[in-house]
Design a protein around this motif. Structure first.
Motif, mmCIF file in Angstrom:
data_model
loop_
_atom_site.group_PDB
_atom_site.id
_atom_site.type_symbol
_atom_site.label_atom_id
_atom_site.label_comp_id
_atom_site.label_asym_id
_atom_site.label_seq_id
_atom_site.Cartn_x
_atom_site.Cartn_y
_atom_site.Cartn_z
ATOM 1 N N GLY A 189 42.672 34.893 32.807
ATOM 2 C CA GLY A 189 42.057 33.524 33.233
ATOM 3 C C GLY A 189 42.923 32.236 32.757
ATOM 4 N N TYR A 200 48.529 23.076 40.589
ATOM 5 C CA TYR A 200 48.322 24.285 40.116
ATOM 6 C C TYR A 200 47.792 24.763 38.844
ATOM 7 C CZ TYR A 200 49.149 25.081 45.274
ATOM 8 O OH TYR A 200 49.049 24.746 46.419
ATOM 9 N N LYS A 215 47.431 31.304 43.576
ATOM 10 C CA LYS A 215 45.968 30.690 43.355
ATOM 11 C C LYS A 215 44.785 31.711 43.663
ATOM 12 C CE LYS A 215 43.380 26.635 43.905
ATOM 13 N NZ LYS A 215 43.217 25.478 44.661
ATOM 14 N N ASN A 248 40.694 36.680 38.163
ATOM 15 C CA ASN A 248 40.870 36.142 36.908
ATOM 16 C C ASN A 248 41.966 36.381 36.452
ATOM 17 O OD1 ASN A 248 39.655 34.238 35.237
ATOM 18 N ND2 ASN A 248 38.600 35.694 33.834
ATOM 19 N N HIS A 285 44.958 34.522 41.184
ATOM 20 C CA HIS A 285 44.329 34.005 39.969
ATOM 21 C C HIS A 285 42.752 33.759 39.982
ATOM 22 C CE1 HIS A 285 43.791 31.297 36.365
ATOM 23 N NE2 HIS A 285 43.269 30.333 37.073
ATOM 24 N N GLU A 286 42.271 33.194 41.224
ATOM 25 C CA GLU A 286 40.965 33.105 41.361
ATOM 26 C C GLU A 286 40.052 34.139 41.466
ATOM 27 O OE1 GLU A 286 40.747 29.812 43.905
ATOM 28 O OE2 GLU A 286 41.132 28.293 42.398
ATOM 29 N N ASN A 287 40.617 35.008 42.412
ATOM 30 C CA ASN A 287 39.891 36.342 42.746
ATOM 31 C C ASN A 287 39.842 37.546 41.569
ATOM 32 O OD1 ASN A 287 39.354 35.199 45.442
ATOM 33 N ND2 ASN A 287 40.954 36.393 46.095
ATOM 34 N N LYS A 333 46.764 25.007 34.835
ATOM 35 C CA LYS A 333 45.858 24.582 33.683
ATOM 36 C C LYS A 333 46.339 24.218 32.572
ATOM 37 C CE LYS A 333 42.388 27.726 35.415
ATOM 38 N NZ LYS A 333 41.644 28.893 35.235
#
Ligand SMILES: Nc1ncnc2c1ncn2[C@@H]1O[C@H](COP(=O)(O)OP(=O)(O)OP(=O)(O)O)[C@@H](O)[C@H]1O
Ligand SMILES: [Mg+2]
Length: 282
Positions: free
Chosen positions: A33, A211, A188, A195, A191-193, A213
């Protein structure tokens, strides 16, 4: 937990003197994450730092814990498995391609980590799809495609090992703006799909702002900031980090000074444009 640095220092050994590259680093990175950017001047120790994450370098002092493996290892333990857990993509990874065909190159990693031919092929095909390498290219030589595609093949080679954490050392260096955006959107997506935790070294503050966090700032081998990008860019001591501001923030600071438009932190161009539209209608 994924990776923990406990007071880690590392010195490159020279003939006469040793060179302290990073000093007293304390850092915790979650296994899932996170999207972390590592920034800092050239020579600040970024590449040295990330090479500890899969035991390519072992600390001169201090310890790391990487997926429950202590580093340096206590006895003569095999730590090779960490290369699979933490996938590290070097700068200009396309220079490391060497197989006859694209598919074979992507399969090299998983085969090395004991996948059968069939399994390796399956993983390689999946990774090729993620990076956008079409099946029609599988049997071609990796040396006859464009530089941007070569980089994708090299990244697919690391993804095919199915690492828990993906570490990228200046992945967009030398790419044109479109190549850069495509590659970043791909990271990205990963990362999103899934985690998946992504750690990226970059000099490009616009990419950090859009991009990342969390941002880690190194200065002469020391960790001088570790926090959200929002906290970084609004930090009262930001100037002392010797970093550039991202372009959207630069524009808004300028507009506040010259046109009296109230400053608002925005982190990408789309938000900048919608904010400017909003204030121009007031
Ligand atoms: N193999 C080596 N032997 C000796 N010194 C080294 C070696 N590799 C790096 N260094 C030195 O260690 C310091 C940190 O280097 P490192 O490559 O980690 O910096 P960096 O932040 O990644 O820089 P860049 O942004 O230029 O990639 C630098 O001063 C560098 O000259
Ligand atoms: Mg470097």
């Amino acid at each position: 937990m994924g990776i923990q640095f406990n007071d880690v220092s590392f010195a490159y050994r020279g003939l006469r003197v040793n060179y302290d590259a990073i000093g007293h680093i304390n850092l915790t990175i979650e296994a899932k994450g996170e999207f972390i950017a590592i920034v800092g001047h050239t020579g600040s120790g970024k590449s040295t730092l990330v090479q500890h994450m899969n035991a390519l370098l072992l600390p001169s002092s201090g310890t790391l814990n990487v997926f429950s493996q202590q580093l340096p290892p206590k006895k003569k333990e095999k730590i090779n498995f960490l290369r699979q857990k933490v996938g590290l993509v070097f700068q200009f990874p396309e220079y490391q391609l060497f197989e006859e065909t694209i598919l074979k190159d992507i399969m090299f990693g998983p085969k090395n980590f004991k996948s059968t031919e069939e399994e390796a092929k399956e993983k390689a095909m999946k990774a090729a799809e993620v990076v956008g390498i079409d099946a029609s290219l599988y049997e071609q030589s990796p040396f006859r495609i464009s530089g941007g595609q070569m980089r994708r093949v090299a990244i697919a080679g690391i993804l095919a090992m199915e690492p828990e954490i993906l570490v990228l050392d200046e992945p967009t260096r030398g790419l044109d703006p479109k190549g850069r955006k495509d590659l970043m959107d791909m990271f990205k997506g990963i990362h999103e799909n899934d985690n998946k935790t992504i750690i990226m070294i970059t000099h490009d503050m616009d990419l950090v702002s859009e991009y990342a966090k969390r941002v880690i700032v190194l200065d002469q081998g020391h960790l001088v900031f570790d926090g959200t990008k929002e906290a970084l860019f609004e930090h009262p001591a930001f100037e002392s980090f010797h970093l550039d501001l991202p372009t959207p923030l630069k524009i808004l600071k300028h507009l506040e000074k010259t046109a009296g438009i109230p400053y608002k932190p925005v982190y990408d161009y789309t938000s900048l444009l919608s904010y400017l539209k909003e204030v121009s209608h007031e």
